[in-house]
Design a protein around this motif. Structure first.
Motif, PDB file in Angstrom:
ATOM      1  N   SER A 652       3.983  22.226  -9.612  1.00  0.00           N
ATOM      2  CA  SER A 652       4.731  20.890  -9.013  1.00  0.00           C
ATOM      3  C   SER A 652       4.745  20.112 -10.375  1.00  0.00           C
ATOM      4  CB  SER A 652       4.083  20.171  -7.964  1.00  0.00           C
ATOM      5  OG  SER A 652       4.890  19.131  -7.586  1.00  0.00           O
ATOM      6  N   MET A 653       5.117  18.739 -10.226  1.00  0.00           N
ATOM      7  CA  MET A 653       4.972  17.678 -11.178  1.00  0.00           C
ATOM      8  C   MET A 653       3.544  17.239 -11.327  1.00  0.00           C
ATOM      9  SD  MET A 653       8.238  18.011 -11.498  1.00  0.00           S
ATOM     10  CE  MET A 653       8.854  16.722 -12.702  1.00  0.00           C
ATOM     11  N   ARG A 654       3.446  16.504 -12.436  1.00  0.00           N
ATOM     12  CA  ARG A 654       2.039  15.656 -12.847  1.00  0.00           C
ATOM     13  C   ARG A 654       1.650  15.092 -11.587  1.00  0.00           C
ATOM     14  NH1 ARG A 654       3.418  11.513 -17.558  1.00  0.00           N
ATOM     15  NH2 ARG A 654       1.329  10.611 -16.761  1.00  0.00           N
ATOM     16  N   PRO A 655       0.256  15.274 -11.071  1.00  0.00           N
ATOM     17  CA  PRO A 655      -0.008  14.798  -9.885  1.00  0.00           C
ATOM     18  C   PRO A 655      -0.092  13.102  -9.954  1.00  0.00           C
ATOM     19  CG  PRO A 655      -1.964  15.638 -11.096  1.00  0.00           C
ATOM     20  CD  PRO A 655      -0.716  16.108 -11.805  1.00  0.00           C
ATOM     21  N   ASP A 656      -0.380  12.491 -11.058  1.00  0.00           N
ATOM     22  CA  ASP A 656      -0.303  11.228 -11.232  1.00  0.00           C
ATOM     23  C   ASP A 656       0.994  10.385 -10.913  1.00  0.00           C
ATOM     24  OD1 ASP A 656       0.701  11.733 -13.571  1.00  0.00           O
ATOM     25  OD2 ASP A 656      -0.241  10.173 -14.519  1.00  0.00           O
ATOM     26  N   ARG A 657       2.090  11.191 -10.896  1.00  0.00           N
ATOM     27  CA  ARG A 657       3.174  10.517 -10.429  1.00  0.00           C
ATOM     28  C   ARG A 657       3.854  11.062  -9.065  1.00  0.00           C
ATOM     29  NH1 ARG A 657       5.877   9.364 -15.569  1.00  0.00           N
ATOM     30  NH2 ARG A 657       4.343   8.429 -16.824  1.00  0.00           N
ATOM     31  N   LYS A 658       2.889  11.656  -8.331  1.00  0.00           N
ATOM     32  CA  LYS A 658       3.402  11.845  -6.909  1.00  0.00           C
ATOM     33  C   LYS A 658       2.908  10.731  -5.974  1.00  0.00           C
ATOM     34  CE  LYS A 658       2.600  16.870  -7.449  1.00  0.00           C
ATOM     35  NZ  LYS A 658       1.846  18.119  -7.096  1.00  0.00           N
ATOM     36  N   THR A 659       1.979  11.083  -5.251  1.00  0.00           N
ATOM     37  CA  THR A 659       1.413   9.780  -4.351  1.00  0.00           C
ATOM     38  C   THR A 659      -0.057   9.555  -4.911  1.00  0.00           C
ATOM     39  OG1 THR A 659       0.455  11.312  -2.530  1.00  0.00           O
ATOM     40  CG2 THR A 659       2.872  10.612  -2.361  1.00  0.00           C
ATOM     41  N   ALA A 660      -0.665   8.279  -4.216  1.00  0.00           N
ATOM     42  CA  ALA A 660      -1.926   8.044  -4.650  1.00  0.00           C
ATOM     43  C   ALA A 660      -2.834   9.063  -3.945  1.00  0.00           C
ATOM     44  CB  ALA A 660      -2.097   6.558  -4.040  1.00  0.00           C
ATOM     45  N   LEU A 661      -2.401   9.457  -2.990  1.00  0.00           N
ATOM     46  CA  LEU A 661      -3.595  10.719  -2.628  1.00  0.00           C
ATOM     47  C   LEU A 661      -3.821  11.805  -3.252  1.00  0.00           C
ATOM     48  CD1 LEU A 661      -2.427  10.376   1.388  1.00  0.00           C
ATOM     49  CD2 LEU A 661      -4.347   9.238  -0.014  1.00  0.00           C
ATOM     50  N   HIS A 662      -2.388  12.153  -4.210  1.00  0.00           N
ATOM     51  CA  HIS A 662      -2.610  13.268  -5.043  1.00  0.00           C
ATOM     52  C   HIS A 662      -3.682  13.072  -6.171  1.00  0.00           C
ATOM     53  CE1 HIS A 662       0.859  14.581  -3.070  1.00  0.00           C
ATOM     54  NE2 HIS A 662       0.843  15.891  -3.426  1.00  0.00           N
ATOM     55  N   ILE A 663      -3.684  11.776  -6.490  1.00  0.00           N
ATOM     56  CA  ILE A 663      -4.702  11.573  -7.820  1.00  0.00           C
ATOM     57  C   ILE A 663      -5.809  11.083  -7.426  1.00  0.00           C
ATOM     58  CG2 ILE A 663      -4.024   9.515  -8.189  1.00  0.00           C
ATOM     59  CD1 ILE A 663      -4.556  12.498 -10.682  1.00  0.00           C
ATOM     60  N   ARG A 664      -6.125  10.421  -6.038  1.00  0.00           N
ATOM     61  CA  ARG A 664      -7.345   9.775  -5.598  1.00  0.00           C
ATOM     62  C   ARG A 664      -8.528  10.852  -5.703  1.00  0.00           C
ATOM     63  NH1 ARG A 664     -10.536   9.579  -0.824  1.00  0.00           N
ATOM     64  NH2 ARG A 664      -9.089  11.345   0.018  1.00  0.00           N
TER      65      ARG A 664
END
Length: 920
Positions: A652-664
């Motif tokens: 997919s795309m870089r996780p910090d540009r998805k939702t807050a839950l992806h990078i939490r």
């Protein structure tokens, strides 16, 4: 008169004899002993249900006692001379002036009140303050009297005065080194003060003194559990149960250990045994609910946990776990209701606020900033409240809010050392080394050095030494505005030390280890199966094995690809059910790596340790992992095991540009990827050009660093697995006729797929087209939430959420148009599959979506999320001529089957494998 004189003379001589005995009494016991009360392990104090504590007498002093005894001081003819009064008051450390009046009758009353029977009565009455005052005085008069010392020790423990209790125990043991009460209450007091090691020394002594001491056994078991030595703790449980098979603590702790080490059937059996001993055994039902939750058997978990709350509606443990059950099963509103209530009643517990924010973000993220403010308000603007609010705002990527809360906290508590320590320690707990260090240094600058700051700074320096960093490194990061995670530092150090750790004998042996977090029916998992199919049919490979953390993460609610993998003849090793790794296992198996691995978060260790053990046994030439979280964990396991070639697939795309839950909780990902990729034997591939560009920007690495392998789709298998009759029956039940148009989609109903927009557009279209139905095929965390939305809007007769299905081809063949509203994607399989069965697509511009179709020919790329404009595009497409739609369908099928075939994908996979071997 003569008789009266004889009585007075007798009393006088008795007092003289007592004073003489006191004057020659044996050695004076030291008044205090130094102990180390600062263990990092905190063990709850043991409570005794039959003992009650009444602190009403805690303000008792000798002065007050003298006043209460005044009424009893009538003329009784009892007197003492001045020398005797001076001598006794000196021994008792009292002011003799207070007792010189009335011929020392006050002192005589005081001595009388120290009678052992009276002290015992005070103990049973719960008058511990007066008892402790008088017993301490009696001990001065009778220093070797063990019974009074034991009574004082017990009273101090019941009053929760653990430090003085430990001191008095030391005095008792100096007189009688094998005194059982002395060792027992010393052990309990030290445990309550946090000195678990000191406590265990005394419990060990008890085990040596007594044939069988249950309390000492239970204490040792707890000590081993807290130290991570679960197998040894289980042995103690067995000893307890061998002695008393129905022992409640033995059963409870056995079940908890079985649950922790992943032996769930034994855990359930033990809880059932305990439940059999009582009709409504709360702990047993709670244990069953929690174990079933861990096993992801949510229906069973919900049943037991709801019974728990019927018995005890306020139990926080049952509420927390039940809220998680509701959340996982999609009942987000019920879960949120429970957790909000718990946050109100227990505002100082950070884990509950974190769960509340997770639920809010899963429901769309609305109200997150208000929740952060609630944390401060419900904690009364306390230091703890500011710390929780600031840390969680940062954790959920609300960076400006975190900064604002921190500044308000500093303004309120700018000169209080406790504030800086609380902020520093909480940021440490959430892996943020930069903020941990920043608040620690600021606290020292503002408040000066103290014992707490020194301890924290020493611990921080020890960590930096292990990972090979200096304070200057953190200072430089703060200067740049960068954030350093503790986990990133550990991974960088592991990568440095494993750069030459390669088992050359494994290279080229034809073994491939595939690693995946699950086998749920998602896009990435589908590609795992496709790659395994290609490898199995290629005679160049000797053996392939799939290592899967959890095959099914839904608790049986949704189907998996387990059957497809088994048909290929590939062995699946599900390693995630083994629970937390035992400390002794880490020490024995990891050898030189144990210290670094122990510094990683628990959830990472649960993957890395068992995967490392399996890799060492399998000895693969290539480790092939899928998706960010597993990529990092599997890379660490492979590097310390010495795997020669490591291939990672991002989807997919870089996780910090998805939702807050992806990078939490995973702020370390970017640094971790850089550390791993810079070591030469690791390749990171992507399934789309968009994904490759996204990671190139995120990791500050060249776009050419990431090979691209588009998804391959096995259209024949998808069709074989589908049953047209099943779908026709459902369509009939939904009232969808042969002549009706169907706009459909297949996706997990989660926030990043933007299902609310999908439903809003559907509502817009059906008001303008009478013969059109909208259908979503798929499950997910927001399924029930979206069904509720459809019901509220009153469109359930035309908009249908049918849940998960394996009949994908049958559903696609019935669709006239495929509609996708994702915010985040990699290379969406569903867009390829839809076209492969002749269905044109309309999609938002998410990730690699545009790479899957020909805009204007086989699909339409949406440029915004305006529901009205999207609705018009769908209406326009459906109203086109039959001839145009037939051509679009044919072009769609041709585009998908030619560009995204299994053969093309597998050729690229082999190219990447060879590339990894040449890199190493």
């Amino acid at each position: 008169m003569t008789a009266l004189l004889l009585i007075v003379s007798f009393l006088y001589l008795s007092i003289i004899a007592m004073i003489w005995a006191i004057s020659i009494d044996e050695k004076i016991i030291p008044k205090s002993t130094d102990f180390d009360f600062h263990s990092e392990v905190e063990i709850p104090a043991r409570t005794e249900a039959h003992e009650t504590i009444d602190l009403s007498g805690n303000d008792v002093t000798i002065h007050n006692l003298r006043k209460r005894l005044t009424k009893r001081r009538k003329a009784k003819g009892r007197t003492m001379n001045r020398d005797e009064i001076s001598r006794i008051t000196k021994i008792l450390d009292l002011d003799k002036k207070d007792y010189m009046v009335n011929g020392g009758s006050d002192l005589l009353d005081l001595i009388e009140s120290m009678d052992q029977k009276k002290l015992q009565n005070l103990y049973f009455e719960g008058n511990h303050g007066q008892l402790q005052e008088l017993a301490s005085l009696r001990i001065r008069l009778h220093q070797n009297e063990l019974s009074t010392r034991r009574l004082l020790v017990k009273s101090l423990y019941l009053s929760k005065d653990y430090k003085n209790c430990a001191m008095r125990c030391a005095e008792l043991l100096e007189i009688d080194e094998e005194n059982i009460d002395g060792h027992r209450y010393m052990a309990r007091s030290l445990r309550s003060l946090g000195d678990s090691s000191g406590s265990m020394k005394h419990y060990s002594f008890l085990e040596g003194l007594l044939y069988y001491d249950r309390e000492a056994k239970v204490a040792r078991m707890r000590f081993l559990i807290e130290g991570g030595e679960l197998n040894k703790a289980l042995e103690i449980c067995h000893e307890i149960l061998d002695n008393t098979p129905e022992d409640r603590h033995g059963l409870i702790y056995s079940a908890r250990i079985f649950d922790k080490i992943g032996e769930y059937d034994k855990a359930l059996g033990t809880w059932e045994t305990l439940l059999g001993s009582g009709v409504d055994d709360f702990e047993a039902m709670l244990g069953l609910g929690r174990t079933y939750y861990t096993m992801r058997m949510d229906d069973e978990a919900q049943n037991y946990l709801e019974q728990c709350l019927e018995i005890n509606p306020g139990d926080s443990r049952a509420k927390r776990t039940l809220s998680q059950v509701y959340a996982r099963s999609g009942s987000l509103s019920r879960a949120l209701e429970l957790i909000v209530n718990y946050c109100i009643n227990n505002p100082e517990e950070i884990s509950n606020w974190e769960k509340r924010l997770v639920l809010q973000f899963r429901s769309g993220g609305e109200g997150a900033n208000a929740t952060i403010e609630d944390i401060v308000a419900l904690n009364g603007g306390s230091i703890r409240g500011y710390a929780i609010a600031s840390v969680l705002a940062n954790e959920f990527s609300l960076f400006e809010k975190s900064k604002e809360i921190s500044e308000r906290g500093i303004s309120e508590y700018w000169d209080e050392a406790e504030f800086y320590r609380e902020m520093s320690n909480l940021f440490r707990d959430y892996d943020n080394l930069t903020m941990e260090y920043k608040f620690l240094k600021n606290g020292i600058d503002v408040c000066g050095r103290n014992e707490g700051f020194e301890d924290d700074l020493s611990a921080l320096k020890r960590f930096l030494k292990i990972v090979g960093l200096s304070e200057k490194h953190i200072d430089d990061a703060i200067e740049r505005g960068a954030t350093i995670q503790r986990t990133s530092c550990v991974i960088e150090r592991i990568a440095q030390l494993t750069s030459g750790n390669v088992n050359q004998s494994w290279d080229g042996n034809g073994k491939i280890a595939m690693a995946s977090s699950s086998l749920g029916r998602g896009g990435a998992e589908r590609q795992v199966v496709s790659c395994l199919g290609g490898i199995v049919s290629d005679g160049r490979w000797k053996e392939v094995q799939l290592f899967c953390y959890r095959i099914d993460t839904s608790g049986g609610r949704f189907s998996t690809y387990e059957g497809e993998v088994e048909k290929l003849g590939v062995k699946i090793d599900e390693f995630g059910g083994s629970g937390s790794p035992d400390k002794s296992v880490i020490d024995q198996d990891l050898g030189e790596w144990r210290k670094l691995i122990s510094l990683l978060p628990e959830r990472m260790k649960k993957t890395i340790v068992p995967l490392y053990q399996r890799i060492k046994q399998f000895k693969p030439s290539i480790l092939h992992s899928w998706q960010d979280g597993m990529n990092i964990d599997a890379s660490i396991a492979a590097m310390i095991a010495g795997v020669p070639n490591i291939v990672l697939f991002a989807r997919s795309m870089r996780p910090d540009r998805k939702t807050a839950l992806h990078i939490r909780g995973r702020g370390y990902l970017d640094d971790a990827y850089r550390s791993i990729l810079n070591r030469g034997r690791v390749i990171l591939a992507h399934n789309s050009n968009a994904g490759s560009r996204s990671y190139s920007e995120w990791l500050d690495m060249g776009y050419d660093s990431f090979p691209i392998i588009h998804n391959g789709v096995d259209f024949d298998t998808i069709e074989r697995e589908s049953n047209d009759d099943n779908v026709e029956l459902i369509l009939e039940d939904l009232g969808i006729g042969e002549k009706d148009k169907v706009v459909g989609s297949v996706f997990r109903i989660v926030e990043e797929k933007n299902p609310e927009l999908w439903i809003d557009v559907a509502s817009e279209v059906i008001t303008k087209l009478d013969n059109t139905h909208f259908v979503i095929v798929g499950g997910g965390i927001q399924l029930e939430l979206m069904r509720e939305k459809v019901e509220r809007m009153g469109i359930g007769n035309r908009v249908h959420l049918v849940g998960q299905s394996t009949d994908i081809a049958s559903w696609l063949k019935r669709m006239d148009l495929f509609f996708l509203t994702s915010r985040v994607e990699g290379l969406p399989n569903v867009l390829i599959e839809a076209q492969g069965f002749g269905v044109p697509v309309i999609s938002t511009d998410a990730g690699g979506s545009s790479e899957t179709f020909i805009d204007g020919v086989t699909g339409k790329l949406l440029t915004n999320e305006d529901e009205g404009e999207i609705g018009r595009e769908i209406i326009d497409w459906l109203n086109r001529s039959e001839k145009w739609l037939e051509n679009s369908s044919a072009n769609s099928e041709s585009n998908a089957r030619n560009r995204f075939s299994m053969e093309t994908m597998y050729e690229k996979l082999i190219e990447i494998y060879h590339m990894s071997q040449s890199e190493s």
